[in-house]
Design an enzyme around this catalytic site. Structure first.
Site, PDB file in Angstrom:
ATOM      1  N   CYS A  44      48.928   9.079  55.924  1.00 34.86           N
ATOM      2  CA  CYS A  44      50.517   9.703  56.433  1.00 34.86           C
ATOM      3  C   CYS A  44      50.996  11.282  55.881  1.00 34.86           C
ATOM      4  O   CYS A  44      50.625  11.312  54.684  1.00 34.86           O
ATOM      5  CB  CYS A  44      51.063   9.435  56.836  1.00 34.86           C
ATOM      6  SG  CYS A  44      51.599   7.176  57.500  1.00 34.86           S
ATOM      7  N   ARG A  72      44.523  12.914  56.189  1.00 29.51           N
ATOM      8  CA  ARG A  72      45.793  11.805  55.260  1.00 29.51           C
ATOM      9  C   ARG A  72      46.266  10.342  56.435  1.00 29.51           C
ATOM     10  O   ARG A  72      46.133   9.941  56.465  1.00 29.51           O
ATOM     11  CB  ARG A  72      47.020  12.998  55.199  1.00 29.51           C
ATOM     12  CG  ARG A  72      46.553  13.064  54.002  1.00 29.51           C
ATOM     13  CD  ARG A  72      48.359  13.693  53.739  1.00 29.51           C
ATOM     14  NE  ARG A  72      48.819  13.204  53.056  1.00 29.51           N
ATOM     15  CZ  ARG A  72      49.456  12.756  51.731  1.00 29.51           C
ATOM     16  NH1 ARG A  72      48.280  13.085  51.812  1.00 29.51           N
ATOM     17  NH2 ARG A  72      49.940  11.848  51.193  1.00 29.51           N
ATOM     18  N   TRP A  92      49.084   7.417  59.812  1.00 26.85           N
ATOM     19  CA  TRP A  92      48.006   6.023  59.446  1.00 26.85           C
ATOM     20  C   TRP A  92      48.723   4.675  59.532  1.00 26.85           C
ATOM     21  O   TRP A  92      49.437   4.433  58.267  1.00 26.85           O
ATOM     22  CB  TRP A  92      47.073   6.633  57.784  1.00 26.85           C
ATOM     23  CG  TRP A  92      45.868   5.456  58.327  1.00 26.85           C
ATOM     24  CD1 TRP A  92      45.190   6.068  58.726  1.00 26.85           C
ATOM     25  CD2 TRP A  92      45.803   4.540  57.253  1.00 26.85           C
ATOM     26  NE1 TRP A  92      44.111   4.236  57.998  1.00 26.85           N
ATOM     27  CE2 TRP A  92      44.793   4.139  57.125  1.00 26.85           C
ATOM     28  CE3 TRP A  92      47.341   3.329  56.495  1.00 26.85           C
ATOM     29  CZ2 TRP A  92      44.388   3.161  56.288  1.00 26.85           C
ATOM     30  CZ3 TRP A  92      46.784   2.417  56.295  1.00 26.85           C
ATOM     31  CH2 TRP A  92      45.528   1.713  56.453  1.00 26.85           C
ATOM     32  N   ASN A 107      56.252   9.180  54.732  1.00 28.64           N
ATOM     33  CA  ASN A 107      55.202   8.906  54.282  1.00 28.64           C
ATOM     34  C   ASN A 107      55.022   7.518  53.305  1.00 28.64           C
ATOM     35  O   ASN A 107      55.984   7.609  52.074  1.00 28.64           O
ATOM     36  CB  ASN A 107      53.907   9.357  54.220  1.00 28.64           C
ATOM     37  CG  ASN A 107      53.030   9.301  53.331  1.00 28.64           C
ATOM     38  OD1 ASN A 107      52.343   8.081  53.275  1.00 28.64           O
ATOM     39  ND2 ASN A 107      52.270   9.875  52.324  1.00 28.64           N
ATOM     40  N   GLY A 108      54.567   6.243  53.182  1.00 24.77           N
ATOM     41  CA  GLY A 108      55.001   4.985  52.059  1.00 24.77           C
ATOM     42  C   GLY A 108      54.808   3.714  53.093  1.00 24.77           C
ATOM     43  O   GLY A 108      54.904   3.664  54.289  1.00 24.77           O
ATOM     44  N   GLU A 114      27.222   4.766  46.001  1.00 24.48           N
ATOM     45  CA  GLU A 114      27.956   5.381  47.088  1.00 24.48           C
ATOM     46  C   GLU A 114      27.135   6.133  47.787  1.00 24.48           C
ATOM     47  O   GLU A 114      27.676   6.573  49.058  1.00 24.48           O
ATOM     48  CB  GLU A 114      28.223   6.991  45.578  1.00 24.48           C
ATOM     49  CG  GLU A 114      28.555   8.214  45.965  1.00 24.48           C
ATOM     50  CD  GLU A 114      29.994   8.375  47.066  1.00 24.48           C
ATOM     51  OE1 GLU A 114      30.257   6.676  46.470  1.00 24.48           O
ATOM     52  OE2 GLU A 114      29.918   9.514  47.343  1.00 24.48           O
ATOM     53  N   LYS A 140      28.558   6.541  51.269  1.00 30.04           N
ATOM     54  CA  LYS A 140      29.171   7.437  52.506  1.00 30.04           C
ATOM     55  C   LYS A 140      28.515   6.704  53.428  1.00 30.04           C
ATOM     56  O   LYS A 140      28.970   7.512  54.895  1.00 30.04           O
ATOM     57  CB  LYS A 140      27.990   8.542  51.746  1.00 30.04           C
ATOM     58  CG  LYS A 140      28.409  10.046  51.590  1.00 30.04           C
ATOM     59  CD  LYS A 140      29.685  11.018  50.856  1.00 30.04           C
ATOM     60  CE  LYS A 140      30.561   9.766  50.527  1.00 30.04           C
ATOM     61  NZ  LYS A 140      31.536   9.862  49.431  1.00 30.04           N
ATOM     62  N   GLU A 198      31.183   5.131  55.409  1.00 30.02           N
ATOM     63  CA  GLU A 198      31.989   5.488  56.423  1.00 30.02           C
ATOM     64  C   GLU A 198      31.983   6.551  57.516  1.00 30.02           C
ATOM     65  O   GLU A 198      33.327   6.799  58.477  1.00 30.02           O
ATOM     66  CB  GLU A 198      32.957   6.482  54.923  1.00 30.02           C
ATOM     67  CG  GLU A 198      33.059   6.323  53.851  1.00 30.02           C
ATOM     68  CD  GLU A 198      33.434   7.068  53.005  1.00 30.02           C
ATOM     69  OE1 GLU A 198      34.549   7.147  53.291  1.00 30.02           O
ATOM     70  OE2 GLU A 198      32.894   7.239  52.352  1.00 30.02           O
ATOM     71  N   HIS A 238      17.318 -10.782  43.850  1.00 32.05           N
ATOM     72  CA  HIS A 238      18.661 -12.598  44.010  1.00 32.05           C
ATOM     73  C   HIS A 238      18.733 -12.657  45.141  1.00 32.05           C
ATOM     74  O   HIS A 238      19.945 -12.941  44.617  1.00 32.05           O
ATOM     75  CB  HIS A 238      19.302 -12.034  42.938  1.00 32.05           C
ATOM     76  CG  HIS A 238      18.521 -12.343  41.536  1.00 32.05           C
ATOM     77  ND1 HIS A 238      18.408 -13.495  40.517  1.00 32.05           N
ATOM     78  CD2 HIS A 238      17.813 -11.155  40.565  1.00 32.05           C
ATOM     79  CE1 HIS A 238      17.419 -12.793  39.537  1.00 32.05           C
ATOM     80  NE2 HIS A 238      17.128 -11.673  39.077  1.00 32.05           N
ATOM     81  N   LYS A 293      42.827  10.390  53.491  1.00 29.84           N
ATOM     82  CA  LYS A 293      42.052  10.515  52.352  1.00 29.84           C
ATOM     83  C   LYS A 293      42.677  10.529  51.651  1.00 29.84           C
ATOM     84  O   LYS A 293      42.280  10.188  50.036  1.00 29.84           O
ATOM     85  CB  LYS A 293      42.429  12.881  52.886  1.00 29.84           C
ATOM     86  CG  LYS A 293      41.915  13.176  51.409  1.00 29.84           C
ATOM     87  CD  LYS A 293      40.367  13.805  51.290  1.00 29.84           C
ATOM     88  CE  LYS A 293      40.057  14.331  50.285  1.00 29.84           C
ATOM     89  NZ  LYS A 293      38.536  13.941  50.296  1.00 29.84           N
TER      90      LYS A 293
HETATM   91  O1  M6R Z   1      41.903  10.600  45.711  1.00 32.34           O
HETATM   92  P1  M6R Z   1      40.710   9.523  44.409  1.00 32.34           P
HETATM   93  O2  M6R Z   1      39.723   9.906  44.286  1.00 32.34           O
HETATM   94  O3  M6R Z   1      41.077   8.432  44.237  1.00 32.34           O
HETATM   95  O4  M6R Z   1      40.155   8.317  46.108  1.00 32.34           O
HETATM   96  C1  M6R Z   1      39.819   7.177  45.965  1.00 32.34           C
HETATM   97  C2  M6R Z   1      39.316   6.650  47.316  1.00 32.34           C
HETATM   98  O5  M6R Z   1      39.976   6.725  48.447  1.00 32.34           O
HETATM   99  C3  M6R Z   1      37.611   7.855  48.176  1.00 32.34           C
HETATM  100  O6  M6R Z   1      37.530   8.385  46.975  1.00 32.34           O
HETATM  101  C4  M6R Z   1      37.728   7.314  49.018  1.00 32.34           C
HETATM  102  O7  M6R Z   1      36.342   6.189  49.005  1.00 32.34           O
HETATM  103  C5  M6R Z   1      36.499   7.715  49.826  1.00 32.34           C
HETATM  104  N1  M6R Z   1      37.215   8.271  51.306  1.00 32.34           N
HETATM  105  C6  M6R Z   1      35.402   8.651  49.626  1.00 32.34           C
HETATM  106  O8  M6R Z   1      34.618   9.756  50.296  1.00 32.34           O
END
Ligand code: M6R
Length: 609
Positions: free
Chosen positions: A2, A27, A74, A98-99, A482, A486, A489, A505, A604
């Protein structure tokens, strides 16, 4: 999670709110809304879906006024819908939040018992009713908000307006980020800096349980005891253009291409080439402070956790100190062994991730020394830690982390060099060589970026696949994780990352002619073993996309696609391997037509547990 925004000043609030919300949309983006006081009346406009839908609504039903609040959501409590979109109004009070209000059900029950009726399924609506309740009881606006906050358990960043007090904007926070932008004869409140960069770079960071009472020419900040507190104004050195797309189709692509510069910005001014030393202003870790350290724990979430895993390889190899790595969401629940001999490193782009922040609190409670590696000046993590290493990546707007990740790896490399000097485990000569390699890195990243069209072509050929496997070994095994993250996502394709040695395994059962396997190959002691994996995949008709840290013509013939990287030292290879994987995920997402910068269900910064 949010984004909230507020404005009070001499300009029309609606366009400023919409513009700021657009910059906060990363966000959260399932619904949005604004509330503006127009000729003494509170007007609320809300819409389901992306911000563009709210813009369309406001075009049809404009709203004028010089004070307002806005929100991009969100969903946590209550599905995405117009009814659940913020702001939430009760009587003459309207709130954006937000929260998570953890005790909202009991509060709601109490309020309903008193005759309040609720229109939404959210936790937030409870707060607007609570404030209204205190006003009914005779409290003024400021005191009503403070009293309502005292009833809450949980996290909040809020903006509140009252029709009965139309010249005041009240903001407060607890465990959710909130900043105040100080303009000329105007103020903004926002969840994050990019939202207000076009208007001011002078910012106050609210601390937990602080409340700001803002009127046109004045701002007062109070603590929970109602005592006024004096706050520093921090100058933010990000420029507004850094938070624009700058001609790129997506923020993600722009941010991928910004990596050479972001890497330079992260090491510039911090390396003393001739001496092979690292110069820090802000780390606050003198050799004397490091003396008692016997163990390092690195905590992070998501992509930052992948950086943490790589940090373990770097620090253990070069500094010979045991390093444990934990996910922020797990750390405090396993009663970790932490004490004053532990150095706790928190990695977070945003510096606001709730689980990583909770880990910081856990570590501090047990006496650890703490350093944050963060990209955001003044973020909660930075302010709560003993020291900080800023990554100078500039604002990262794309939800998928790209330049924030590679600069985190640069920060960890610098930290490794620093610790290696303090603990006398890396010779001056070796440190000088390692710094030379780092200086070459941005050009090598540029070289890989020049392969964009080749990687785009690979993406085109494989975009229809339903599953991907990523394999890497040693320090590049976290890059396999990673790469898979990516792709998931951005393209919503199922992908898994594994250490290549684990393939037999279990994951090999997945391999067939439909399954692309991205294999990261390094010419080191694991080279022959990974070649064995390549053969095993081929024998099962899997498609192999090989990324190699050296040119290997023989491999080109064996595999279905290959990308060669320039050579560097082992500790920096993860940065180079990352670049083609980012481009691969990006282009597969583009070809599939997904919303690359704002993938579904994500936000984000994850500021709630
Ligand atoms: O702001 P942060 O680095 O703490 O965020 C951590 C994760 O939420 C963030 O890296 C998330 O996995 C991304 N969407 C990855 O692309």
């Amino acid at each position: 999670m949010c984004g909230i925004l507020g404005y009070i000043g001499g300009r029309e609030a609606t366009p400023l709110l919409l513009d700021g919300l657009k910059r906060l949309e990363y966000r959260g983006y399932d619904s949005s809304g604004i509330a503006v006081i127009s000729e003494g009346k509170l007007i609320v406009r809300r819409s389901m879906g992306k911000l563009s839908q709210l813009e369309t609504l406001i075009e049809k039903e404009p709203v004028d006024g010089k004070i307002g609040i806005g929100h991009t959501r969100w969903a946590t409590h209550g599905r995405p819908s117009e009814m659940n979109a913020h702001p939430h109004k009760a009587g003459k009070i309207v709130v954006v939040h937000n929260g998570i209000i953890e005790n909202y059900l009991s509060l709601k029950e109490m309020l309903m018992g008193e005759g309040h009726t609720f229109k939404s399924e959210t936790d937030t609506e409870v707060l607007s009713h609570l404030i209204q309740r205190y006003i009914f009881k005779g409290k003024n606006f400021e005191e009503a908000v403070r009293s309502a906050l005292e009833d809450l358990q949980g996290s909040y960043a809020i903006g509140v307006l009252s029709e009965s007090d139309p010249g005041k904007l009240i903001a407060a926070r607890n465990e959710s980020p909130l900043i105040i932008g100080m303009g000329v004869d105007e103020f903004f409140i926002a969840s994050d800096v990019p939202a207000i960069l076009n208007h001011t770079r002078d910012v106050i960071f609210l601390d937990d349980e602080e409340m700001a009472i803002i009127s046109r020419g004045d701002i007062k900040i109070t603590d929970p005891k109602r005592k006024e507190v004096k706050k520093n104004i921090v100058k933010i050195n990000w420029s507004p253009t850094q938070a624009e797309k700058g001609g790129y189709r997506h923020f993600m692509l722009k941010e991928i291409f910004e990596q050479p510069q972001a890497i330079i910005d992260t090491f510039r001014g911090r390396i003393l080439k001739e001496k092979g030393e690292i110069y820090w202003e802000e780390i606050n870790l003198s050799p004397r402070k490091l003396e008692p350290i016997k163990k390092i724990a690195i905590i992070a979430c998501g992509t930052s956790w992948h950086a943490a895993l790589i940090g373990k390889f770097m620090i253990e190899e070069f500094c010979r100190i045991p390093v444990e790595v934990d996910l922020g969401s797990e750390y405090r629940y396993r009663d970790p062994i932490v004490n004053h001999q532990t150095l706790l490193i928190l990695i977070s782009q945003s510096g606001e991730t709730a689980d990583t922040l909770a880990s910081l609190r856990e570590g501090k409670k047990k006496g650890a020394s703490t350093i944050a590696i963060s990209n955001v000046v003044g973020s909660s993590m930075v302010r709560g830690s003993d020291g900080v290493i800023y990554t100078h990546a500039g604002p990262e707007i794309g939800v998928a982390s790209t330049k924030a990740f590679t600069t985190q790896l640069v920060a960890l490399y610098l930290l490794t060099l620093h610790l290696g000097k303090v603990f006398n485990t890396i010779s001056a000569e070796k440190r000088r060589m390692m710094i030379q390699e780092l200086i070459r890195l941005p050009h090598q990243v540029e070289e890989i970026l020049r392969e964009e069209s080749k990687i785009e072509e690979i993406a085109r050929n494989y975009m229809k696949c339903n599953d991907f496997l990523y394999l890497g070994r040693g320090i590049n095994y976290p890059i396999a994780l990673e790469g898979a993250l990516k792709l998931k996502e951005i393209s919503y394709i199922h992908a898994e990352g594994y250490p290549a040695g684990e393939m037999k395994h279990g994951p090999i059962a997945l391999v067939d002619e439909e399954m692309p396997v991205v294999v990261l190959i390094t010419r080191d002691k694991t080279y022959r073993k990974v070649l064995g994996n390549v053969e095993e995949i081929k024998a099962r008709k899997g498609k192999i996309l090989a990324i190699l840290d050296h040119r290997d013509e023989g491999m080109m013939e064996k595999v279905d696609a290959s990308v060669f990287l320039p050579g560097t030292n082992a500790a920096l290879t993860p940065i180079l391997f990352t670049i083609p994987l980012q481009l691969l995920a990006y282009y597969i997402g583009v070809f599939k037509g997904t919303d690359v910068d704002q993938p579904r269900n994500l936000a984000k910064s994850v500021t709630v547990e």
